[in-house]
Every structure is written in structure tokens, then in C-alpha cells.
Design an enzyme around this catalytic site. Structure first.
Site, short mmCIF file in Angstrom:
data_model
loop_
_atom_site.label_atom_id
_atom_site.label_comp_id
_atom_site.label_asym_id
_atom_site.label_seq_id
_atom_site.Cartn_x
_atom_site.Cartn_y
_atom_site.Cartn_z
N HIS A 185 0.84 -1.21 0.00
CA HIS A 185 0.00 0.00 0.00
C HIS A 185 0.87 1.25 0.00
CE1 HIS A 185 -3.51 2.49 1.42
NE2 HIS A 185 -2.51 3.22 1.92
N GLU A 186 1.91 1.26 0.84
CA GLU A 186 2.78 2.44 0.92
C GLU A 186 3.63 2.59 -0.34
OE1 GLU A 186 2.17 4.55 3.09
OE2 GLU A 186 0.82 3.23 4.19
N HIS A 189 1.89 4.47 -2.98
CA HIS A 189 1.96 5.93 -2.82
C HIS A 189 3.25 6.47 -3.45
CE1 HIS A 189 -1.62 6.51 -0.51
NE2 HIS A 189 -1.21 5.78 0.52
N GLU A 279 -6.34 6.91 -1.02
CA GLU A 279 -6.25 5.72 -0.18
C GLU A 279 -6.96 4.54 -0.82
OE1 GLU A 279 -4.36 5.35 2.51
OE2 GLU A 279 -3.69 7.38 2.08
#
Length: 665
Positions: A185-186, A189, A279
Site C-alpha cells: 500500500h505504501e 503511494h 487511499e
């Protein structure tokens, strides 16, 4: 090409952020100046009354009350505008100087060093390393956060100064596949351009909060113990007398703190407007990377099933939009993140229904295919290891099938990339890996990577190293002796893992080593493609970025495109195939007339370097077209060798388009 689409949307959000910031600053300045004007006029009138000012002064204030208030308002508005904008500029410059590490350290983070990691922190490092290799990114610095809640974030202006930080609560509570989902997930980003957007947002939010900081200073003084700020041992505070704000401090401090509430509300609205949809995108990307939505769903359900402690750091509100989940338990329209149950519902409606029906009880999926079992089986398979052997070719696979599969994977990360990264990491020589994690040994590692295979050239290179630094020479000799042959597939991944250690060098040290490494490359009077790839990746990540490029179009870049495609086609060993590959790649740009192959195939590497630097100024869609054309050229013979893979990786790095490694099918 979703990578380019997500990057473009991030830039659009950056422009929207500026437009939202302007009215927010305007409202804060107007309200604050109005408050100061009324209170200032009252204090001046009260002073004249208490101290029996001359009648002429009293008459002046009474007859010019509105004019005086307007003057005070204008000066107050100007000072508040300078304070807010100055605070934003100061924080942006601070973040620009220190990168993502500034965010991690502001939240109390500590760097996780490989030689000190063990147990769960070692597992965290392994997961981040595998994800970096799979994404084709330099290894970000890893930070540990002393918070008991389950959370994580990625911060930085670009992949070169990025950090990934994970809380102690997440390290303790999450299994390996859940931790991998959070890290994925990070990383999304980082790939989607959200980090840069978040860094800008933090700088702007700091300015909005400056008015409240001013009110706190007037009311409580500068001693951090008076306002709950964490104590900094490096700063000496005067403790001889307790701070007394006095009547002016109280009358001005309290309204400014009240006004700061509006600043906080506007800051949180800015955070929410920017981060909520990103998100959802990051969740979807994490599932795409790992193909294991259960890991992310279980991680989110653990957050939803138990109350998360509030963060202790005073700076937490300013960085709430960086986080994996809501930092301080806000809900409704002020929350920086979508509701956890809504995020779970988008991934798995069954899990969301279970949480609702069982009052937030933790979700347990029936799927037991965790990342642990997946990777342990993968790493131990001889058949799988053989698939990545350099000697293995794709002769039994139709070229058309290889081309279609590879093009579809050029930008997006898939589970096969994570599997390859796990295999690569687990099969690395411990000596080489340990060298990549130490600042001094990493310098020796680069020297070994640049050593020639010809004995007479190698002797000359050893002399260059010894003349530069005797200690470096001895370290390099020791590393070379432990395992004098490096697997080709490990070269660039090792370099990626070593970049954080190499980044610890001072600028003068980097410039001196840069000259010495250049001498190693030209020791034989020429530069090989392998040496050029290593040299280019080093320079891209360790030299200050060049932001002076002006926008270019494909029409302006025809000669550069032809030169790059010629180099890509030359990687095919057969001359006939190379010429056909060049013709096919160039034809995708409708370039006429197509230059003769004999004229263009002799271009030198410095020309390739210059051409790619100019192509870096193309827009995203044009860069994607160039990358696809290069891919068409290198796979014309039905297989992609490690040399071609490294060339593709290096070209993508220069174009600032990170791509996952090209894999055998």
C-alpha cells in the site's frame, strides 16, 4: 499505463491543493486581523483611560476610531500573511532539504539499520527489500515508530529520498502477509506520486497552523513543557521564572488559539480532500501487487476491531494524511481517510458484512495461502530457480506470446515480481548483501561491480583503487576474495539495495569517488553497456536532480528516439534481427524517412546518455510510447537477456518512470 495516469492525477491534485490553500489562508488572515484590530483598539483605549492620557490623545482616538481600526487591521493582516506564508515556505524548505526522513524523525521515528535488525524488524526489512526489487525502485530507508497503534506511511519527494515507516504496533500485530500488504500500500503511494503531493500539503498545513502557534506562544511562552510539546535535550530553556503572559498575552493569545480551531478544521478539510480517494487507489494497487486481498483485509480488520491509541507525537496532526489509516480516530467529514469498513467493503464485501454483524470482531478468511507459505515454497523450488537462471532461454515460447505478456507488465507490479524479488533476495550471497548495507562496504561493492573480466585491465583498476584510498583497496580486495564471481542478475538489484548506504556519503566524498569510479570504467579505453548501466543508476540517485529540463514533444525528439531505439535493437545478437527490430520499433512513431541502419548503429554511449536526458522532458504519454518501442526492439529475438533487462531498467530510470523487472514467462 496506469502508472502515468495516477501520476497525472496526483499533479492535478497538487494544482487543486494550491487553489484550496489560497481561500483558506485568506479566511484565516481576515479573521485574525479583524480579531487583532478589535482587541488592539480596545487595549489602546483602555490604556489611555487607565493612564489618564491628554485630552488631545483621547479626542484623536474617539474621532478617528474607524480609521485607527482600519490601520491596525491592515498591519495585522500583513503580518499574519507573512507569518502564514513564511511558515509554509520554511517547512517546505525544511522538507526539501531532508526529504522523507524529516517526517519520520518529526514523529519520533528511528532508522532501522540492517546490522541491528532482528526478529520482526528483520522481517520488516526483508519485506521492504523484496517490494523495492519487485517495483524496480531504490531501497527506501526504513524507520521504526514508537507508537502502539497499527499504522505506517511512506514519505519523500521522490524515490531517491523516500522512507517507509512502520509503527511498533503494526510490527507486533501483523503477520508477514498482512505486513507485506501494508508495505505494498505504501509503495503504491511512492509509485503513484502521492508522496510528493503529501509533502507539499504538509508544508502548506504548517503555515495554517502558525497562527495557533503564535497564540500558544503568547499564552504559554516558548517552554515546550507549558504547551505539551516534547522536550528537546539539544535546546536550553530558561526555567528560572515561570512564564506570565500578562493581560495583553491573555487577550491576544486566547482568541488566536480559538481562531486556530478554524485553521485546524481547514487543514483537515484540505487533508481529507486530497487523501481520501488516493487511499482507495493505494488499497487497490496493493491487492494488484500481491494478489492477496486477504492480507490487506485482515490488516484493516485488526485496526477496525480494536481501538487504536492516539499518537503521542505533537506533530502527528500535521502528518495525518501520510498514514495508512486514520491517526487520531476522527470520523465523518473531518477524517483524512475513508472509514475502515468502507475500505474493507471495496476489497471484500463478505468481510465488511462480517464486521458489521459481529460488532467489529476480527475477520478470519478461510484462505490459508499466506505470503509465508507462498514464498517458502517458491524459494525452495529447483524448477523455479532454474527459470531465473541466466542460461535459461525462452526458445520454447512463441515470440508473439512473450511480447504480449511483457508489454502488459511493463508498468504494473504483479505477484510474479514479488516472487522473483523473494527468490533473488534469498539467493544473494550473504557477503554481497552485507556489503550493500554498510556505507564503507557499499563503496567497495561498486568497485567490484566495475571490475573488468580481463586480467590486464583488472590490474590497472586495482592500481587506481589503491592510489585513491588504501583502506578502500583492502576492503575491495577482501570482498572480491570472498566471492569473486557475481551473478549477473544480482548486479542492479544489489546496487538498488546499496543506494541508502551510499547516500550517507558527504557531497565532497561522493564527487571524489565519482571521479575514481569513472577512471575504473575507462581503464580499458571504452565503456561497456554493463558499466554504463551501473554508472547511470548511481548518478541518477546520488547526484542532485536536474530540474532545468523544458518540455519537449515527439516531433522535437525524433533524432533522440531513433538513437535510443538503435541501441535497444543492437542488444539482439543477430545483425539481421537487430535491423528488423529497429525498423519495427521506429515504425511505431511514423518517422519518415527511416534512417539507414548502417548509419545509426554506430552511435556511442555518451550520445545515448545525452539523448535520454533530453527525452526525460517528454510528457508521460510520450515516455510510455518510447518505453514500449524500446521493449519491442529488445525482445525481437523472442527472449530478453539480462543485458537487455538492465538496459530497459536504466532507460526507465533516466525517464523517471520506474518499472518492475522484466521476467521470463
Amino acid at each position: 499505463m496506469r502508472f502515468f495516469e495516477h501520476q497525472r492525477k496526483a499533479r492535478q491534485l497538487s494544482r487543486l491543493l494550491i487553489w484550496l490553500y489560497v481561500p483558506a489562508v485568506t479566511l484565516m488572515v481576515v479573521l485574525t486581523a479583524t480579531c487583532i484590530a478589535f482587541i488592539g483598539t480596545f487595549l489602546l483605549a483602555l490604556t489611555c483611560t487607565l493612564h489618564s492620557c491628554p485630552a488631545s490623545v483621547n479626542n484623536f482616538w474617539q474621532t478617528n476610531m474607524q480609521t485607527n481600526m482600519w490601520v491596525i487591521w491592515c498591519w495585522s493582516a500583513l503580518l499574519m500573511l507573512i507569518l502564514v506564508l513564511g511558515g509554509s515556505v520554511y517547512r517546505l524548505r525544511q522538507l526539501k532539504k531532508h526529504g522523507g526522513a524529516a517526517v519520520a524523525e518529526a514523529l519520533g521515528g528511528k532508522r532501522v539499520l540492517p546490522n541491528q535488525a532482528s526478529g520482526n524488524t528483520r522481517q520488516l526489512l526483508n519485506v521492504v527489500e523484496e517490494m523495492a526489487i519487485a517495483a524496480g525502485l531504490p531501497l527506501p530507508k526504513v524507520y521504526w515508530l514508537p507508537e502502539s497503534s497499527i499504522n505506517a506511511f511512506a514519505a519523500g519527494w521522490n524515490p531517491q529520498d523516500a522512507v517507509v515507516a512502520v509503527t511498533q504496533g503494526a510490527i507486533d500485530a501483523l503477520s508477514r502477509d498482512e505486513l507485506q500488504a501494508v508495505v505494498a500500500h505504501e509503495f503504491s503511494h511512492i509509485l503513484n506520486g502521492d508522496m510528493r503531493l503529501n509533502m507539499r500539503l504538509s508544508g502548506l498545513l504548517h503555515g495554517l497552523m502558525m497562527i495557533g502557534n503564535l497564540g500558544s506562544g503568547l499564552l504559554f511562552g516558548s517552554n515546550p513543557n507549558n504547551v505539551g510539546i516534547e522536550y528537546n535535550a539539544d535546546i536550553e530553556y530558561n526555567r528560572k521564572e515561570p512564564y506570565s503572559p500578562g493581560i495583553p498575552g491573555i487577550l491576544l493569545g486566547i482568541p488566536l488559539i480559538i481562531l486556530d480551531f478554524f485553521g485546524i478544521v481547514m487543514a483537515e478539510l484540505l487533508q481529507a480532500s486530497v487523501s481520501r480517494q488516493r487511499e482507495f487507489l493505494a488499497d487497490a494497487s496493493a491487492v494488484q501487487f500481491t494478489r492477496q486481498k486477504e492480507g490487506l483485509v485482515r490488516a484493516l480488520s485488526k485496526i477496525a476491531s480494536q481501538p487504536q491509541p492516539r499518537w503521542r507525537s505533537f506533530s502527528s496532526a500535521e502528518y495525518a494524511h501520510f498514514m495508512f489509516s486514520e491517526m487520531n480516530g476522527l470520523s465523518s467529514w473531518l477524517a483524512t481517510h475513508p472509514p475502515i469498513k468502507q475500505r474493507i467493503a471495496r476489497l471484500d464485501k463478505r468481510a465488511a458484512a462480517y464486521l458489521s454483524d459481529n460488532n467489529g470482531a476480527q475477520w478470519h478468511s478461510g484462505n490459508q495461502n499466506t505470503a509465508d507459505t507462498l514464498y517458502s515454497g517458491f524459494a525452495g523450488s529447483n524448477d523455479t530457480a532454474a527459470a531465473y537462471d541466466e542460461a535459461q532461454t525462452w526458445e520454447n515460447t512463441p515470440p508473439s506470446q512473450i511480447r504480449q505478456q511483457t508489454l502488459s507488465d511493463i508498468i504494473q507490479i504483479h505477484p510474479q515480481h514479488l516472487q522473483y524479488a523473494a527468490w533473488l533476495r534469498q539467493n544473494m550471497s550473504p557477503a554481497w548483501y552485507e556489503a550493500s548495507q554498510d556505507a564503507e562496504q557499499a563503496q567497495s561493492l561498486v568497485c567490484v561491480l566495475l571490475l573488468s573480466e580481463q586480467a590486464e585491465i583488472t590490474d590497472k583498476q586495482w592500481q587506481i583503487i589503491e592510489q585513491y584510498d588504501r583502506n578502500l583497496y583492502l576492503r575491495t580486495q577482501s570482498l572480491f576474495a570472498r566471492q569473486n564471481r557475481l551473478i549477473t542478475a544480482h548486479a542492479l538489484p544489489l546496487l538498488d539495495l546499496a543506494l541508502p548506504a551510499l547516500a550517507e556519503m558527504s557531497e565532497p566524498q561522493w564527487q571524489q569517488l565519482r571521479k575514481m569510479w569513472q577512471q575504473l570504467m575507462i581503464a580499458d579505453g571504452q565503456i561497456s553497456l554493463r558499466e554504463w548501466c551501473i554508472w547511470t543508476v548511481l548518478n541518477i540517485h546520488l547526484s542532485p536532480p536536474n530540474t532545468a529540463n523544458h518540455s519537449r514533444t515527439l516531433a522535437q525528439s525524433t533524432d533522440d528516439i531513433i538513437l535510443v531505439l538503435a541501441w535497444a535493437a543492437r542488444c539482439n545478437n543477430d545483425e539481421t534481427i537487430a535491423q528488423a527490430a529497429f525498423q519495427a520499433a521506429v515504425s511505431s512513431f511514423a518517422i519518415t524517412p527511416i534512417p539507414a541502419w548502417q548509419q545509426i548503429k554506430t552511435a556511442a554511449l555518451p550520445q545515448l546518455q545525452a539523448a535520454l536526458q533530453r527525452l526525460a522532458a517528454l510528457n508521460d504519454d510520450d515516455k510510455a510510447a518510447v518505453l514500449q518501442a524500446v521493449l519491442t526492439a529488445v525482445q525481437a529475438d523472442g527472449r530478453i537477456h539480462f543485458t537487455e533487462r538492465d538496459l530497459m531498467r536504466t532507460i526507465a530510470a533516466i525517464l523517471r518512470c520506474p518499472i518492475p523487472p522484466l521476467l521470463p514467462q
